[in-house]
Design an enzyme around this catalytic site. Structure first.
Site, mmCIF file in Angstrom:
data_model
loop_
_atom_site.group_PDB
_atom_site.id
_atom_site.type_symbol
_atom_site.label_atom_id
_atom_site.label_comp_id
_atom_site.label_asym_id
_atom_site.label_seq_id
_atom_site.Cartn_x
_atom_site.Cartn_y
_atom_site.Cartn_z
ATOM 1 N N TYR A 260 -10.635 0.653 10.795
ATOM 2 C CA TYR A 260 -11.892 1.029 10.125
ATOM 3 C C TYR A 260 -12.265 0.085 8.992
ATOM 4 C CZ TYR A 260 -8.215 3.420 7.464
ATOM 5 O OH TYR A 260 -7.065 3.716 6.789
ATOM 6 N N LYS A 261 -11.446 -0.935 8.729
ATOM 7 C CA LYS A 261 -11.790 -1.912 7.682
ATOM 8 C C LYS A 261 -12.560 -3.064 8.341
ATOM 9 C CE LYS A 261 -8.065 -0.142 4.848
ATOM 10 N NZ LYS A 261 -6.616 -0.172 4.577
ATOM 11 N N ARG B 71 -12.666 -4.454 -6.788
ATOM 12 C CA ARG B 71 -12.436 -5.142 -5.498
ATOM 13 C C ARG B 71 -13.779 -5.428 -4.824
ATOM 14 N NH1 ARG B 71 -8.478 -2.495 -1.286
ATOM 15 N NH2 ARG B 71 -10.248 -1.090 -1.169
ATOM 16 N N PHE C 142 0.884 -1.173 0.000
ATOM 17 C CA PHE C 142 0.000 0.000 0.000
ATOM 18 C C PHE C 142 0.925 1.227 0.000
ATOM 19 C CE2 PHE C 142 -2.710 3.209 1.919
ATOM 20 C CZ PHE C 142 -3.961 2.920 1.422
ATOM 21 N N ASP D 255 2.004 -5.291 8.443
ATOM 22 C CA ASP D 255 0.854 -4.402 8.323
ATOM 23 C C ASP D 255 -0.390 -5.279 8.182
ATOM 24 O OD1 ASP D 255 -1.263 -2.829 7.349
ATOM 25 O OD2 ASP D 255 0.146 -1.330 6.589
#
Ligand SMILES: *Cc1c(COP(=O)(O)O)cnc(C)c1O
Length: 398
Positions: free
Chosen positions: A223-224, A372, A129, A198
């Site tokens: 928050y995912k 996605r 990322f 991560d």
């Protein structure tokens, strides 16, 4: 029965037998299909009432008293201990606060400092990322290290006597590929270096096993798959064996051994609190704490099993509903290499996703050509997977 009807009746049977199916009621959802929980998890029903109480009573009426009385001051460690079992960590090793990006910085610089003198190289997952890569590059410049981007599979062979730290994404945010955390961790440690994982796309979607696999440091967002809300604070894991020597590059008054001593010299706090920086973002943190309540009694093995079954079923439905040659899965077929999302390469991905969203199927796209679809096992079902693939087929046929 047509093939479509048979997929739909299988979906109904799988949903009826799903032991996690009843958790969906704990979330605010509508009759669309939400497959973007890998970007922003849905709102748990417990959060609005708790936030209203924090704002109106704890802040509105009790004001400054709430720092002690309502446990605001200790929320970063307390919330960390709620995340700990979800990533396989014993209590006392995780602190919540700041963004993922900031925690990447603390962890990578902290890892280089822990590695000690004579090591001048940082390895980074080449498909990382972007924020992790940018920060690793800056951390390398600051610490006098060279940054070497590599495919995660090549890290075990590349880590050597010069390597100080290695930063890897557990699940690739574009392709959904799951990297080999036990194998890479063992190889990096055998080379005398430290590994930083991560967990943004794995925590809450599959068992991680930080303690079991001997991970050194880890970071992740909330928050995912942890449903903490937009911009909810991230977390930092420093393994207990490293806590005493962990030298944060962002020592703040909150990570001081005696914050209210207001002393000019810095003396680090013991334990997870050493990873704190400044005043915690209490509203977001307490929303996250309430959101984590949905995990009570949830088995991560069941979450993983459902996640794999959902992504397998979705891929099968895509093969049935989408005409040949229009999409290609870039998510590994092997379960051992798959996270909890399916990424499909597709021409005009942005336009196709807009059309899906207009028809109630919400996923996202990543430039230039990836659709996605995130499968959050706590609230996505098999009928959702069939419907998403069917609508994708309709959009593509035009
Ligand atoms: C989502 C995500 C981030 C986000 O970083 P923020 O600082 O929270 O914006 C970072 N790294 C990875 C791998 C991610 O998936």
């Amino acid at each position: 029965m047509s093939d479509t009807e048979s997929l739909q009746s299988r979906a109904a049977a799988l949903d009826a037998a799903d032991e996690l199916g009843k958790l969906r009621e704990q979330f605010v959802l509508d009759d669309g299909v939400y497959l973007d929980g890998n970007s922003l998890g849905a709102l748990p029903r417990a959060v609005p009432g708790r936030l209203a109480d924090v704002v109106e009573r704890e802040w509105g009426q009790r004001r400054i008293c709430s720092w002690d009385e309502a446990g605001w001051w200790t929320a970063p460690e307390r919330t960390g201990d709620l995340i700990a079992p979800l990533v396989g960590a014993a209590a006392g090793q995780i602190v919540v606060g700041d963004s993922t990006s900031v925690n990447v910085f603390k962890a990578v610089v902290g890892a280089v400092r822990l590695a000690g003198d004579g090591r001048d190289e940082i390895l980074v997952d080449e498909s990382t990322f972007p924020t992790d890569g940018y920060i690793a590059e800056s951390a390398a410049r600051m610490t006098g290290c060279t940054l070497r981007p590599l495919a995660p599979a090549d890290i075990p062979g590349a880590a050597g006597p010069r390597t100080a730290a290695v930063l890897v994404n557990h699940v690739d945010y574009r392709t959904g590929r799951l990297h080999d955390l036990p194998g890479i961790t063992a190889a990096v440690r055998a080379a005398g270096a430290l590994v930083v994982w991560d967990l943004c796309h794995s925590a809450g979607a599959l068992p991680v096993g930080l303690d079991e696999h001997g991970v050194d440091l880890a970071i992740g967002c909330t928050y995912k798959y942890l449903n903490g809300g937009p911009g909810s604070p991230a977390y930092l894991y420093v393994a207990a064996r490293h806590q005493g020597a962990f030298d944060s590059p962002l020592p703040g008054w909150n990570s001081h051994a005696e914050p209210f001593g207001m002393r000019p010299g810095f003396e680090p706090a013991d334990g997870a609190a050493r990873g704190r920086v400044g005043t915690p973002d209490i509203l977001s943190m307490l929303a996250l704490e309430a959101a984590l309540g949905v995990w009570g009694g949830v088995s991560l093995a069941a979450v993983r099993e459902k996640s794999l079954a959902l992504t397998d079923f979705f891929l099968e439905c895509v093969r049935h509903h989408v005409p040949d040659g229009h999409v290609e899965s870039v998510t590994p077929a092997a379960h051992a290499e798959r996270g909890s999302q399916v990424a499909l390469r597709c021409a005009d991905a942005a336009t196709v996703m807009d059309a899906l969203i207009a028809r109630g199927v919400v996923g996202d796209y990543r430039a230039p050509d990836i659709l996605r679809f995130g499968f959050t096992p706590l609230y996505v079902g098999f009928a959702d997977a069939e419907r998403a693939a069917r609508v994708l087929g309709e959009v593509i046929r035009g």
